[in-house]
Design a protein around this motif. Structure first.
Motif, PDB file in Angstrom:
ATOM      1  N   UNK A  13       0.806  -1.221   0.000  1.00  0.00           N
ATOM      2  CA  UNK A  13       0.000   0.000   0.000  1.00  0.00           C
ATOM      3  C   UNK A  13       0.841   1.273   0.000  1.00  0.00           C
ATOM      4  N   UNK A  14       2.143   1.133   0.181  1.00  0.00           N
ATOM      5  CA  UNK A  14       3.019   2.295   0.281  1.00  0.00           C
ATOM      6  C   UNK A  14       3.779   2.519  -1.014  1.00  0.00           C
ATOM      7  N   UNK A  39       8.449   5.127   3.311  1.00  0.00           N
ATOM      8  CA  UNK A  39       7.682   5.147   2.078  1.00  0.00           C
ATOM      9  C   UNK A  39       6.678   6.287   2.086  1.00  0.00           C
ATOM     10  N   UNK A  40       5.948   6.398   1.004  1.00  0.00           N
ATOM     11  CA  UNK A  40       4.939   7.438   0.857  1.00  0.00           C
ATOM     12  C   UNK A  40       3.584   6.860   1.263  1.00  0.00           C
ATOM     13  N   UNK A  41       2.914   7.538   2.178  1.00  0.00           N
ATOM     14  CA  UNK A  41       1.580   7.151   2.625  1.00  0.00           C
ATOM     15  C   UNK A  41       0.715   8.405   2.626  1.00  0.00           C
ATOM     16  N   UNK A  42      -0.366   8.396   1.868  1.00  0.00           N
ATOM     17  CA  UNK A  42      -1.220   9.568   1.694  1.00  0.00           C
ATOM     18  C   UNK A  42      -0.396  10.798   1.314  1.00  0.00           C
ATOM     19  N   UNK A  43       0.483  10.618   0.332  1.00  0.00           N
ATOM     20  CA  UNK A  43       1.300  11.692  -0.250  1.00  0.00           C
ATOM     21  C   UNK A  43       2.289  12.317   0.720  1.00  0.00           C
ATOM     22  N   UNK A  44       2.609  11.614   1.784  1.00  0.00           N
ATOM     23  CA  UNK A  44       3.603  12.115   2.733  1.00  0.00           C
ATOM     24  C   UNK A  44       4.636  11.045   3.019  1.00  0.00           C
ATOM     25  N   UNK A  45       5.876  11.455   3.134  1.00  0.00           N
ATOM     26  CA  UNK A  45       6.963  10.540   3.473  1.00  0.00           C
ATOM     27  C   UNK A  45       6.813  10.151   4.940  1.00  0.00           C
ATOM     28  N   UNK A  46       6.806   8.844   5.198  1.00  0.00           N
ATOM     29  CA  UNK A  46       6.648   8.325   6.552  1.00  0.00           C
ATOM     30  C   UNK A  46       7.686   7.240   6.820  1.00  0.00           C
TER      31      UNK A  46
END
Length: 88
Positions: A13-14, A39-46
């Motif tokens: 999912x990421x 990774x990217x989650x909801x357009x943010x780097x996490x």
């Protein structure tokens, strides 16, 4: 499914996934796989850590997801929760 396959499914999912570490250990006496990555989650780097545990009757997956800046300071709370789990 094995622990690695379950983890891969969770991480699918990421976006822009970068694996940092993987380690095998036990939770409540059951085999577990811990994966740390970014990774990217909801357009943010996490940054996140997943723990997948497989018992004889169930699969548990735990995910700690955090902004990269606060990841290190908040990870201890996640580990405390994980280490207190009692699985049967």
């Amino acid at each position: 499914m094995g622990l690695k396959a379950i983890t891969a499914d969770l991480l699918s999912q990421l976006g822009d996934l970068e694996h940092n570490t993987e380690r095998n250990f036990t939770v409540s006496g059951f085999p577990a796989l811990e994966t740390t990555a970014e990774g990217i989650y909801f357009n943010r780097k996490r940054k996140f850590q997943t723990v997948v545990v497989k018992t004889s009757t169930c699969v548990y997956d735990l995910i700690f997801l955090s902004p990269i800046k606060s990841y290190a300071q908040d990870l201890a709370v996640f580990h405390k929760f994980r280490d207190k789990l009692i699985l049967k």
